[in-house]
Design an enzyme around this catalytic site. Structure first.
Site, PDB file in Angstrom:
ATOM      1  CE  LYS A 161      -3.371 -11.498   2.717  1.00 39.26           C
ATOM      2  NZ  LYS A 161      -4.199 -10.428   3.285  1.00 39.26           N
ATOM      3  CG  ASP A 185      -3.414  -7.174   5.095  1.00 43.82           C
ATOM      4  OD1 ASP A 185      -3.369  -6.536   4.020  1.00 43.82           O
ATOM      5  OD2 ASP A 185      -3.351  -8.419   5.149  1.00 43.82           O
TER       6      ASP A 185
END
Ligand code: ATR
Length: 280
Positions: free
Chosen positions: A67, A104
């Site tokens: 990420k 997220d």
């Protein structure tokens, strides 16, 4: 016409639920697309991703451990990705440049609000962990205006650094850092486990009585890996406990909506996953 192609990249990637979730969304919303899991190669991540987009990929989800690398790779970032310092969703613009987003935190908040019906305004929140997962949650959590938000971490300096870098977003929230052994007394309305550790021999060691009066304990991890923490939280008297499967489905829905312009209904997808997975 060939279906549009999407993928998730991670390492390992074999057990990813993302292909299943996105194909359920696609069937539900009549989108012509395929979605596959791809194993990321450490050291070749940027090269591979650019190649995939040049050869027709429309969108990519990024998972552990890429990420932060995805954050560096993209040409521009949404505001929430910039704040999170990590990218889990990528798409190509018409000119071929890549945009990175992070869904997220929003996914987590949607799970809390919509599925669990928890309003965080004026509530007290404790987050265990001060890594990337916590960083991704802080902006949307602070936007809910809780009364207090404590970040507790094994290495207290990392919690202090997060408090400093998010201080300007705190508004009326009392934002605090602590070590794991010196967590301020609750009760907390919400306890979030955002550490990479379960409980057990090498896991978290937390003060007894910490959870007395806590309404909800939420582990960002899902499935069997969340069981030790959730069992502990139940024993310690948490009112209710949940793993992170709802967040996983909600963050996927956010990515899907960004790519396809249509929002899928997450409820039947989460129900179907719960029926077939070993979850606590
Ligand atoms: P992520 O991106 O998943 O948040 P990370 O940046 O590696 O991953 O952070 C992992 C978090 O889990 C950190 O808060 C880490 O604590 P430290 O900052 O002290 O390393 C926490 N963590 C990992 N193993 C742990 C353990 N056995 N006990 C307590 N905390 C642990």
């Amino acid at each position: 016409m060939k279906p549009d192609c999407y993928a998730v990249v991670g390492n390992p990637i074999g057990h990813s639920l993302s292909p299943r979730i996105h194909m359920l969304f696609a069937a539900q919303t009549n989108q012509s697309m395929v979605y596959e899991a791809r194993l990321g190669r450490p050291g070749h991540f940027a090269e591979d991703v650019r190649h995939w987009f040049r050869t027709g990929l429309r969108g990519l989800n990024v998972t552990v451990p890429f990420k932060e690398e995805a954050f560096r790779l993209v040409d521009r970032r949404t505001a929430r990705a910039q704040r999170a310092g990590a990218v889990n969703t990528v798409w190509a613009e018409a000119d071929g440049t890549l945009t990175g987003d992070n869904t997220d935190g929003t996914g987590f908040l949607r799970d809390l609000r919509i599925r669990l019906d928890l309003d965080l305004a004026d509530r007290e929140i404790l987050i265990l962990g001060a890594g990337g997962a916590t960083r991704g949650l802080l902006e949307p959590l602070l936007a809910e205006a809780p009364a207090r938000l404590v970040i507790a971490n094994r290495t207290p300096a990392r919690a202090v650094a997060l408090v400093e870098s998010f201080a300007q977003l705190a508004g009326t929230t009392q934002l605090e850092a602590s070590g794991l052994a010196s967590i301020p007394d609750g009760p907390y309305d919400l306890l979030i486990n955002a550490t990479a550790a379960g409980l057990g021999t090498h896991g978290l060691s937390l003060p007894p009585g910490l959870l007395a009066g806590t309404s909800l304990a939420y582990d960002l991890v899902y499935g069997p890996a969340s069981r030790p923490f959730l069992d502990w939280a139940r024993e310690q008297g948490a009112g209710s406990v949940t793993d992170g499967l709802g967040m996983l489905v909600e963050q996927a829905a956010e990515s899907f909506t960004a790519w396809r312009g249509v929002r899928p209904d997450t409820t039947p997808v989460l129900r179907e996953l719960r029926e077939t997975l070993d979850t606590p």
